[in-house]
Enzyme design. Sequence first.
Site, mmCIF file in Angstrom:
data_model
loop_
_atom_site.group_PDB
_atom_site.id
_atom_site.type_symbol
_atom_site.label_atom_id
_atom_site.label_comp_id
_atom_site.label_asym_id
_atom_site.label_seq_id
_atom_site.Cartn_x
_atom_site.Cartn_y
_atom_site.Cartn_z
ATOM 1 N N GLN A 282 34.296 -21.296 32.284
ATOM 2 C CA GLN A 282 34.280 -21.630 30.855
ATOM 3 C C GLN A 282 32.858 -21.789 30.336
ATOM 4 O OE1 GLN A 282 36.814 -25.047 30.278
ATOM 5 N NE2 GLN A 282 38.640 -23.784 30.043
ATOM 6 N N GLU A 367 3.494 -10.069 12.134
ATOM 7 C CA GLU A 367 4.003 -9.900 10.763
ATOM 8 C C GLU A 367 4.508 -11.225 10.196
ATOM 9 O OE1 GLU A 367 6.206 -6.421 9.570
ATOM 10 O OE2 GLU A 367 5.478 -5.323 11.310
ATOM 11 N N SER A 370 6.771 -17.531 13.014
ATOM 12 C CA SER A 370 7.995 -18.237 12.613
ATOM 13 C C SER A 370 7.706 -19.407 11.682
ATOM 14 C CB SER A 370 8.753 -18.727 13.851
ATOM 15 O OG SER A 370 9.293 -17.638 14.570
#
Length: 383
Positions: A282, A367, A370
Amino acid sequence: MADKTYLDWPFFEDRHRELAAKLDDWAAANIKGINHEDVDAACRDLVARLASGDWLRHAAIDPADAGSKLDVRSLCLIRETLARYDGLADFSFAMQGLGSGAISLFGTDDQKDNWLPKVRSGKAIAAFALTEPQSGSDVANIALEAKRDGDDFVLNGEKTWISNGGIADFYCVFARTGEAPGAKGLSAFIVPANVPGFEIAERLHTIAPHPLARLKFTDCRIPASALMGKGGDGFKIAMSVLDVFRSTVAAAALGFARRALDETITRVQERELFGAPLFDLQMVQGHVADMALDIDASALLVYRAAWLKDSGAARVSREAAMAKLYSTDHAQTVIDKAVQIHGGDGVRSGHIVESLYREIRALRIYEGASDVQKIIIARQTLA
């Protein structure tokens, strides 16, 4: 690739779906056998392959076609697909677009006629020279100086972390021309690689090898005809180019994440633990669910931004920033889960998951890092 249902989303037209299917088939047949030991040769080879497949026509407008324009959804789909196959293939395509983007958007007819057919045919490799030692995401702090001298400009200063540095045939260079302080005093120029006074000062090496260099300009004289737009337009030109291509960085991250999920699905179905497939645990199912969720959320943000830009929005700074921030950060998380699930193989040099782990990290920096994307989002939201 396990999941292609996202192509049925209303962001896309039939031409985009056809593009994605055709490119996937082409990449499966052509993006293989890439020698990553010599990245310069690999990128030249990949540019030639992409040109022969006619994919570079999407990276630069066709000067012979008055209606030609950059289609951001196509750019994103191409980068996502290429990144899924090979990081250098994505890089090689992306830099042909980013490196010539200022010419596509702001070049004179002569500049477009001279350079863009060469970019589309792979006969000229392009580069985008924005970053400096003291000005990365802070573009307004550029110090490289371009002084007018009669019919010429004379450039003095440096650029660094320039992609395709050392193999590019020309560079779109942003420099201070002094019309006003800060961002309003910048201009954009086309600088051929063979012009006197220009040199590759240093080749730069990273955890995921790409052609990168520090550039030096010493009394580098270029004609005034190399200027794109008007004097003082440099910041506007740079931001407009990034407004188009920032979403494509997010798409590349999405491609890396999709490959990581595909590799993980194969692993958990084939690998046994305690006498049963790994997927029966799981905890592993929870990891796979998280990965699938992050990928779909990223895709929604990427293709919303691309669709909005293609629909005629003047600027998509907020939407592109959201797409880049979320997709790159969460691709890192997806790939980290893939490494963990692969165990020792996940950190074995040469394994695809290990290479994805190295490839993704830089996308959270270039570019617009964050943290800078968060500033853009916050300011746009407050505005």
